[in-house]
Design an enzyme around this catalytic site. Structure first.
Site, PDB file in Angstrom:
ATOM      1  N   SER A 264       0.763  -1.111   0.149  1.00  0.00           N
ATOM      2  CA  SER A 264      -0.091  -0.187  -0.104  1.00  0.00           C
ATOM      3  C   SER A 264       0.921   1.301  -0.103  1.00  0.00           C
ATOM      4  O   SER A 264       2.122   1.044   0.359  1.00  0.00           O
ATOM      5  CB  SER A 264      -0.915  -0.155   1.208  1.00  0.00           C
ATOM      6  OG  SER A 264      -1.807  -1.029   1.214  1.00  0.00           O
ATOM      7  N   SER A 302      -3.376  -3.838  -2.918  1.00  0.00           N
ATOM      8  CA  SER A 302      -2.741  -2.592  -2.720  1.00  0.00           C
ATOM      9  C   SER A 302      -3.634  -1.456  -2.419  1.00  0.00           C
ATOM     10  O   SER A 302      -4.651  -1.318  -2.858  1.00  0.00           O
ATOM     11  CB  SER A 302      -1.908  -2.190  -3.845  1.00  0.00           C
ATOM     12  OG  SER A 302      -1.409  -0.918  -3.381  1.00  0.00           O
ATOM     13  N   ASP A 304      -4.151   2.211  -2.192  1.00  0.00           N
ATOM     14  CA  ASP A 304      -3.372   3.382  -2.856  1.00  0.00           C
ATOM     15  C   ASP A 304      -4.371   4.403  -2.509  1.00  0.00           C
ATOM     16  O   ASP A 304      -5.119   4.802  -3.361  1.00  0.00           O
ATOM     17  CB  ASP A 304      -2.773   3.213  -4.039  1.00  0.00           C
ATOM     18  CG  ASP A 304      -1.825   2.041  -4.222  1.00  0.00           C
ATOM     19  OD1 ASP A 304      -0.884   1.931  -3.314  1.00  0.00           O
ATOM     20  OD2 ASP A 304      -2.115   1.243  -5.181  1.00  0.00           O
TER      21      ASP A 304
END
Length: 387
Positions: A264, A302, A304
């Site tokens: 992340s 992830s 983000d």
């Protein structure tokens, strides 16, 4: 002359680590065309303060808190417009619905570990409610972002997070920002090497408004590392999906620890340009372009997230105002800011890698990117360190 991957890879010792932590510019990595501010940090935006508290306990706790405070006034009564962009939503961002609904921040922004956000959020709420001017406040929206530092940190234990929040807020200051394996970056990993906190800024020329854009990032993600377009991860033999790629090509399985691009990245943007939430969301979206330039593809696992805010007094808001009047820059004036935030994000993430130091726990040790090797690879492609 163009050098192929194999040509460079055989000449570079992956384990080299002679160079100390260096900011990206000392390695010749200066993305873009605009000039950084005095500190090349988010604190180049006037009034913005940053504080870290690193939590190290025993042989297994390696985490921390990073606090970003937009200005030194009463943030609950003098709110800043803000926005969020989600690159990939595998995360636990706290306070997101109200941020999106109202387009403003009424607390500082905290960064910490995945399972720490609820404790951090409670501590931030207590910090705001304890202020004398907030004696009658009955609702508060703490905003807390996270990345999962569980590779190095015993993340389920979560000790000392409330105290770390208070110390990070109390020590937050303007001026240079400590980078690397500190605060919320203490236990993070990037591309298989030690990650951390990085920051950068850009100052626009007066003809483009003279505004400053600052970025701070908590890097904890994977992919195929690139720096200034040089495929560093491939050349050093460590990149996402490596085992699958090399097996398919009939070669060795490669790095047995190769990951699949997961992880992340939390990115926080500050600017003194007078911008409201609509254009702040557009600004946040451009930070993902800087993230992509480092080699991230925002994998399924992830998280983000990009939060941006404007510190300009011309667009601040009072919760008691019946009518809000603002003096915002036009859409066409955003283009230079888009360029600036893309550059600053890319550089902040390089700094997160290059300023990181080794971290060891009972689970093992993660070393930084081998800076000697990286410098050699960059120089072979014409990227030179400043004299």
């Amino acid at each position: 002359m163009t050098l192929g991957l194999a040509t460079l890879a055989v000449t570079v010792p992956v384990g080299a680590q002679a160079l100390p932590p260096l900011r990206a510019r000392a390695m010749g990595l200066a993305p873009g065309i605009f000039t950084p501010g005095a500190n090349n940090a988010i604190t180049d935006v006037p009034g913005v303060r940053v504080g870290h508290e690193t939590v190290t306990l025993g042989d297994s706790v390696r985490t921390g808190v990073t606090a970003i405070i937009p200005h030194g006034g009463d943030l609950y009564r003098d709110r800043v417009p803000a926005a969020l962009h989600v690159g990939n939503g595998f995360g636990k961002l706290l306070g997101v619905t109200q941020l999106r609904e109202l387009g403003e921040l009424e607390t500082p922004v905290l960064l910490t570990c995945t399972l720490c956000i609820w404790q951090a959020g409670d501590a931030l709420a207590q910090y705001m409610l304890a202020k004398p001017e907030n004696a009658n406040v009955r609702s508060i929206n703490p905003v807390v972002g996270e990345t999962n530092d569980g590779q190095l940190n015993a993340t389920r234990s979560r000790p000392g997070i409330a105290a770390a929040v208070n110390r990070a807020l109390a020590t937050a200051d303007t001026g240079p920002v400590i980078e690397g394996s500190v605060g919320a970056g203490h236990g993070t990993v990037m591309f298989g090497w030690k990650g951390g906190i990085g920051t950068s800024s850009r100052k626009l020329p007066a003809s483009l408004g003279g505004y400053t854009v600052g970025v701070i990032a908590q890097g904890n993600y994977g992919g195929v590392l690139q720096m200034a377009g040089v495929p560093i991860g491939q050349l050093l033999g460590r990149y996402a999906f490596q085992r699958d790629v090399e097996r398919a090509a009939g070669g060795s399985p490669g790095d047995l620890g190769a990951e699949r691009g997961d992880g992340s990245c939390m990115i926080v943007i500050a600017t003194d340009a007078p911008i409201l939430s609509r254009n702040l969301e557009r600004l946040s979206a451009r930070a993902v372009m800087g993230l992509a330039r480092t080699g991230s593809s925002a994998s399924n696992g992830s998280g983000d997230y990009v939060i941006s805010f404007s510190t300009s007094p011309r667009v601040r808001r009072s919760p008691d105002a019946a009518l809000s009047t603002n003096d915002e820059i036009g859409n066409d004036a955003m283009s230079a800011l888009f360029q600036a935030v893309t550059e600053a994000t890319e550089e902040a993430l390089y700094d997160a890698l290059l300023m990181a130091t080794p971290v060891s726990t009972r689970a093992g040790r993660v070393n930084p990117l081998p800076r000697d090797s990286v410098r050699e690879l960059l120089q072979a492609r014409g990227v030179r360190s400043p004299r």
